[in-house]
Design an enzyme around this catalytic site. Structure first.
Site, mmCIF file in Angstrom:
data_model
loop_
_atom_site.group_PDB
_atom_site.id
_atom_site.type_symbol
_atom_site.label_atom_id
_atom_site.label_comp_id
_atom_site.label_asym_id
_atom_site.label_seq_id
_atom_site.Cartn_x
_atom_site.Cartn_y
_atom_site.Cartn_z
ATOM 1 N N SER A 140 37.902 23.040 50.489
ATOM 2 C CA SER A 140 39.176 22.513 51.838
ATOM 3 C C SER A 140 38.497 20.294 51.193
ATOM 4 O O SER A 140 36.712 20.167 51.175
ATOM 5 C CB SER A 140 38.735 21.710 52.570
ATOM 6 N N TYR A 153 35.560 22.842 61.736
ATOM 7 C CA TYR A 153 36.454 22.920 60.141
ATOM 8 C C TYR A 153 35.793 22.395 59.082
ATOM 9 O O TYR A 153 35.565 22.774 57.936
ATOM 10 C CB TYR A 153 37.715 22.088 60.389
#
Length: 255
Positions: A140, A153
């Protein structure tokens, strides 16, 4: 792309980037293993793959990557006898600032985004060495940039990027390549699953026009196409790369 007949595992194939990636491999003539927790959604991906290529060979494995990594690899080998590409796409996110987020949230995110990738890679590696195959990890932009209330995250994806580079070095002498893609904001259900309301999601998509240099968000196929490229012989001299697919967001600085 030289992917016809290759055996490909796509984790998190029940929706979003994973589902689209599985469909694109089907178009290439690959034998695709679809894994995910939602059986109904997996069957929808199966139907899409068959619509893309009526002759495609598929294997559905309803499984949780945090507990079933060995099963996924073993079942694939039992069915097809080999493994050529592992796409570690399954991902999970929970939001919260450090004053609010709980240890069990940290554990859930790390178990899905990092520990499961470690296990799948470990079990898959001997088979990938035999075929001189490769791994594509779906990371990501959060692995490359920092965002408030997303520490766990972001950390999980930064760790995945480093894991990608290290395993690329571990397996380079075996001619097994390992790369990662780092999507920006892509139109999937991911943001909804981490708690955004429809109103907030719409605001995010509109705001993303200013945070992505190309002035828009991305589509799952734009990520899937790069995964196909990295899995194919067209990228035969690329390993240890973390490639942003983010409309230039990684290059921008807030003003």
């Amino acid at each position: 792309m030289s992917l016809a007949g290759k055996v490909v595992i796509v984790t998190g194939a029940s929706s979003g980037i994973g589902a689209t990636t599985a469909e694109e491999f089907a178009k290439q003539g690959s034998k695709v293993v679809l894994t995910g927790r939602n059986e109904a959604n997996l069957k929808a991906t199966e139907a899409a793959c068959k619509a893309a290529n009526s002759k495609v060979e598929l294997l559905l494995i309803t499984a949780d990557v945090t507990t079933d990594a060995e099963k996924i690899i073993k079942t694939t080998i039992e069915k097809f006898g080999q493994l050529d590409v592992l796409v570690n796409n399954a991902g999970f996110g929970e939001m919260g600032a450090i004053l609010d987020i709980e240890v069990d949230q940290f554990d859930r995110v790390m178990n899905t985004n990092l520990r499961s990738v470690f296990l799948l890679t470990k079990y898959a590696a001997p088979h990938l060495i035999k075929t001189q195959g490769n791994i594509v990890n779906v990371s990501s932009i959060a692995g490359l940039r920092s965002f408030p209330s997303a520490s766990v995250y972001c950390t999980s994806k930064a760790a995945l990027d480093q894991f990608t580079r290290c395993i690329a070095l571990d397996l380079a002498s075996k001619n097994v390549r390992v790369n990662a893609v780092n999507p920006g904001t892509i139109v999937t259900d991911f943001q909804r699953r981490i708690g955004l309301s429809e109103e907030d999601y719409a605001k995010l998509l509109e705001h993303s026009k200013t945070t992505h240099a190309l002035g828009r968000v991305g589509q799952p196929k734009e990520v899937a196409d790069v995964i196909i490229f990295l899995a194919s012989d067209s990228s035969s001299f690329i390993t240890g790369a973390t490639l942003p697919i983010d409309g230039g967001k990684h290059a921008m600085c807030p003003r």
